[in-house]
Design a protein around this motif. Structure first.
Motif, PDB file in Angstrom:
ATOM      1  N   SER A 282       0.811  -1.222   0.000  1.00  0.00           N
ATOM      2  CA  SER A 282       0.000   0.000   0.000  1.00  0.00           C
ATOM      3  C   SER A 282       0.841   1.268   0.000  1.00  0.00           C
ATOM      4  O   SER A 282       0.357   2.324  -0.395  1.00  0.00           O
ATOM      5  N   THR A 283       2.107   1.201   0.440  1.00  0.00           N
ATOM      6  CA  THR A 283       2.936   2.413   0.419  1.00  0.00           C
ATOM      7  C   THR A 283       3.861   2.470  -0.796  1.00  0.00           C
ATOM      8  O   THR A 283       4.195   3.536  -1.279  1.00  0.00           O
ATOM      9  N   GLU A 284       4.287   1.310  -1.280  1.00  0.00           N
ATOM     10  CA  GLU A 284       5.287   1.299  -2.356  1.00  0.00           C
ATOM     11  C   GLU A 284       4.779   0.700  -3.658  1.00  0.00           C
ATOM     12  O   GLU A 284       5.478   0.729  -4.674  1.00  0.00           O
ATOM     13  N   GLY A 285       3.589   0.111  -3.637  1.00  0.00           N
ATOM     14  CA  GLY A 285       3.070  -0.517  -4.855  1.00  0.00           C
ATOM     15  C   GLY A 285       3.814  -1.782  -5.234  1.00  0.00           C
ATOM     16  O   GLY A 285       3.928  -2.118  -6.410  1.00  0.00           O
ATOM     17  N   ILE A 286       4.324  -2.465  -4.220  1.00  0.00           N
ATOM     18  CA  ILE A 286       5.070  -3.706  -4.494  1.00  0.00           C
ATOM     19  C   ILE A 286       4.369  -4.874  -3.805  1.00  0.00           C
ATOM     20  O   ILE A 286       4.154  -4.851  -2.584  1.00  0.00           O
ATOM     21  N   PHE A 287       4.030  -5.866  -4.594  1.00  0.00           N
ATOM     22  CA  PHE A 287       3.311  -7.042  -4.081  1.00  0.00           C
ATOM     23  C   PHE A 287       4.335  -8.177  -3.933  1.00  0.00           C
ATOM     24  O   PHE A 287       4.791  -8.747  -4.917  1.00  0.00           O
ATOM     25  N   CYS A 288       4.691  -8.444  -2.673  1.00  0.00           N
ATOM     26  CA  CYS A 288       5.611  -9.561  -2.421  1.00  0.00           C
ATOM     27  C   CYS A 288       4.835 -10.666  -1.719  1.00  0.00           C
ATOM     28  O   CYS A 288       3.685 -10.472  -1.323  1.00  0.00           O
ATOM     29  N   GLU A 289       5.452 -11.812  -1.546  1.00  0.00           N
ATOM     30  CA  GLU A 289       4.734 -12.866  -0.832  1.00  0.00           C
ATOM     31  C   GLU A 289       4.947 -12.720   0.681  1.00  0.00           C
ATOM     32  O   GLU A 289       5.884 -12.015   1.104  1.00  0.00           O
ATOM     33  N   PRO A 290       4.101 -13.360   1.486  1.00  0.00           N
ATOM     34  CA  PRO A 290       4.202 -13.153   2.936  1.00  0.00           C
ATOM     35  C   PRO A 290       5.607 -13.408   3.500  1.00  0.00           C
ATOM     36  O   PRO A 290       6.110 -12.592   4.275  1.00  0.00           O
ATOM     37  N   ALA A 291       6.249 -14.488   3.104  1.00  0.00           N
ATOM     38  CA  ALA A 291       7.590 -14.788   3.643  1.00  0.00           C
ATOM     39  C   ALA A 291       8.556 -13.641   3.359  1.00  0.00           C
ATOM     40  O   ALA A 291       9.399 -13.311   4.199  1.00  0.00           O
ATOM     41  N   SER A 292       8.434 -13.031   2.196  1.00  0.00           N
ATOM     42  CA  SER A 292       9.339 -11.938   1.829  1.00  0.00           C
ATOM     43  C   SER A 292       9.198 -10.768   2.788  1.00  0.00           C
ATOM     44  O   SER A 292      10.176 -10.076   3.092  1.00  0.00           O
ATOM     45  N   ALA A 293       7.970 -10.555   3.239  1.00  0.00           N
ATOM     46  CA  ALA A 293       7.697  -9.400   4.103  1.00  0.00           C
ATOM     47  C   ALA A 293       8.345  -9.549   5.477  1.00  0.00           C
ATOM     48  O   ALA A 293       8.407  -8.576   6.241  1.00  0.00           O
ATOM     49  N   ALA A 294       8.847 -10.730   5.797  1.00  0.00           N
ATOM     50  CA  ALA A 294       9.514 -10.918   7.094  1.00  0.00           C
ATOM     51  C   ALA A 294      10.716  -9.982   7.220  1.00  0.00           C
ATOM     52  O   ALA A 294      11.028  -9.510   8.326  1.00  0.00           O
ATOM     53  N   SER A 295      11.391  -9.689   6.104  1.00  0.00           N
ATOM     54  CA  SER A 295      12.551  -8.791   6.178  1.00  0.00           C
ATOM     55  C   SER A 295      12.106  -7.397   6.621  1.00  0.00           C
ATOM     56  O   SER A 295      12.690  -6.807   7.544  1.00  0.00           O
ATOM     57  N   VAL A 296      11.055  -6.880   6.006  1.00  0.00           N
ATOM     58  CA  VAL A 296      10.554  -5.540   6.354  1.00  0.00           C
ATOM     59  C   VAL A 296       9.919  -5.554   7.749  1.00  0.00           C
ATOM     60  O   VAL A 296      10.071  -4.598   8.521  1.00  0.00           O
ATOM     61  N   ALA A 297       9.247  -6.639   8.080  1.00  0.00           N
ATOM     62  CA  ALA A 297       8.648  -6.752   9.421  1.00  0.00           C
ATOM     63  C   ALA A 297       9.743  -6.635  10.484  1.00  0.00           C
ATOM     64  O   ALA A 297       9.550  -5.991  11.526  1.00  0.00           O
ATOM     65  N   GLY A 298      10.888  -7.236  10.213  1.00  0.00           N
ATOM     66  CA  GLY A 298      12.014  -7.142  11.139  1.00  0.00           C
ATOM     67  C   GLY A 298      12.514  -5.710  11.258  1.00  0.00           C
ATOM     68  O   GLY A 298      12.810  -5.221  12.361  1.00  0.00           O
ATOM     69  N   LEU A 299      12.581  -5.020  10.139  1.00  0.00           N
ATOM     70  CA  LEU A 299      13.029  -3.615  10.139  1.00  0.00           C
ATOM     71  C   LEU A 299      12.048  -2.746  10.932  1.00  0.00           C
ATOM     72  O   LEU A 299      12.465  -1.875  11.709  1.00  0.00           O
ATOM     73  N   ILE A 300      10.771  -3.001  10.754  1.00  0.00           N
ATOM     74  CA  ILE A 300       9.759  -2.220  11.485  1.00  0.00           C
ATOM     75  C   ILE A 300       9.915  -2.454  12.990  1.00  0.00           C
ATOM     76  O   ILE A 300       9.920  -1.519  13.791  1.00  0.00           O
ATOM     77  N   LYS A 301      10.084  -3.711  13.354  1.00  0.00           N
ATOM     78  CA  LYS A 301      10.214  -4.059  14.772  1.00  0.00           C
ATOM     79  C   LYS A 301      11.420  -3.334  15.403  1.00  0.00           C
ATOM     80  O   LYS A 301      11.295  -2.699  16.446  1.00  0.00           O
ATOM     81  N   LEU A 302      12.561  -3.394  14.732  1.00  0.00           N
ATOM     82  CA  LEU A 302      13.759  -2.769  15.306  1.00  0.00           C
ATOM     83  C   LEU A 302      13.641  -1.244  15.320  1.00  0.00           C
ATOM     84  O   LEU A 302      14.127  -0.578  16.243  1.00  0.00           O
TER      85      LEU A 302
END
Ligand code: F0G
Length: 352
Positions: A282-302
């Motif tokens: 919704s912010t970047e217009g990039i559709f990745c699969e759920p597993a891929s989003a784990a990298s960004v989820a980690g960045l958000i958490k930190l």
């Protein structure tokens, strides 16, 4: 002519490719590194985020980088058939490259735990698909046994040529940025990819192409986080089926990457993964699969925990294309409206 001819052509000097290696390629690699300003703003990150969108590889995931090398070497050594266990992406990639090479492909999938798009890929590329009544770890065990008994090439990341090919992702990031990032965020399943990227960064550094090395930040899903917990998980669970792995093959090299680089490996909940999954789209217009989003989820958490000082350059790997798993997207988002074919009815919902 200067058209893109795949990662072997581009990075041959860093790869185990000889004069007699037939190059089997689908023109993988050269994926975009996307400056994610909107995402940075929305999560309050005070540095720069780049997303390496590996979902734009020929079969929609990073596996193609490793598969071009593994399949080329399999053909060179005279193999007629390849085999793998997979949570879906490896099987799609193996099936495609085997088709291109004229090899038979056998893929063992955990029954009922593979996204439909990935299954459809393996089938259409002509692989023999075998659903195992067990999980990925059970399937990989069988594949490794069969590899000992028959002259069939295993193309999981137990095959060192897969690691060699996948390290080219690090080369592309360094070529694009003119340096290595400060932090490299990546999802971790069987742990081959974090191993590959660290190898790639180190080789580029040694060759004098970059002067710095990133901290490697690996992310497992909470319900399947054996490396974080320190013991294998018998019955791993997560919505991110691609990384639903309880006993990763590259456990030790992944830990080594984290330790040598001064990074970390941690777990992220399914809820956090799905929130990141939606936010990237919704912010970047990039559709990745759920597993891929784990990298960004980690960045958000930190970021929320105040881990960063500000000014850092971060790359997150988006390992696969969201179109492989449309069911999850539909499940986690607002359902489409159904209305009669009437302007008055529709116009009520339009905000300008
Ligand atoms: N992201 C995606 C989309 C994947 O498909 C995988 C692994 C990973 C991350 C994790 O990478 O295993 O190198 O740590 N998928 C494998 C498969 C297991 O069978 O497709 P890893």
């Amino acid at each position: 002519m200067s058209y893109w001819r795949g990662i072997i052509h581009k990075y041959r000097e860093f790869l185990p490719i000889g004069d007699n290696t037939p190059v089997i390629t689908l023109c993988e690699g050269n994926t975009p590194l996307i400056h994610a300003e909107n995402l940075a703003k929305s999560i309050g990150f005070k540095g720069e985020i780049f997303l390496k969108y590996e979902g734009l590889n020929p079969t929609g995931s990073f596996k193609d980088r490793g598969m071009t090398v593994a399949i080329s070497k399999a053909v060179e050594s005279g193999k007629r058939a390849v085999i793998c266990a997979s949570t879906g992406n490896t099987s799609a990639s193996a099936a495609a490259y085997a088709a291109k090479a004229g090899l038979k492909a056998y893929v063992l999938l955990p029954k009922g735990a593979v996204a439909l798009g990935k299954l459809s890929q393996a089938v259409i590329y002509g692989a023999k698909v075998i659903a195992i009544q067990g999980n990925f770890d059970d399937a990989l065990f069988i594949v490794r046994k069969i590899g000992e008994l028959l002259p069939v090439e295993i193309v999981n990341s137990v095959n060192p040529y897969r690691i060699e090919g996948q390290k080219t992702g690090a080369f592309e990031i360094c070529d694009a940025l003119g340096r290595a990032p400060d932090y490299h965020f990546i999802p971790v399943g069987n742990a081959g990819n974090i191993t590959s990227y660290w190898k790639g960064y180190k080789e580029y550094h040694k060759a004098g192409k970059v002067n710095n090395l990133p901290k490697m930040m690996g992310w497992q899903a909470e319900g399947s986080a054996p490396i974080v917990k320190g013991y294998p998980i018998k019955n791993p669970q997560t919505v991110a089926t691609a990384i639903k792995i309880g006993n990763p093959y590259s456990w030790q090299p992944a830990l080594q990457a984290v330790q040598e680089s001064g990074g970390l490996i941690d777990a992220i909940s399914d809820e956090e993964i799905l929130q990141a999954y939606k936010l990237i789209a919704s912010t970047e217009g990039i559709f990745c699969e759920p597993a891929s989003a784990a990298s960004v989820a980690g960045l958000i958490k930190l970021t929320r925990e105040g881990y960063f000082k500000g000014g850092e350059l971060v790359v997150c790997i988006l390992t696969g294309n969201g179109l492989k798993d449309p069911d999850t997207a539909i499940k986690v988002c607002e359902q489409p409206l159904t209305l009669p074919p009437d302007v008055e009815e529709v116009i009520k919902y339009i905000e300008t």
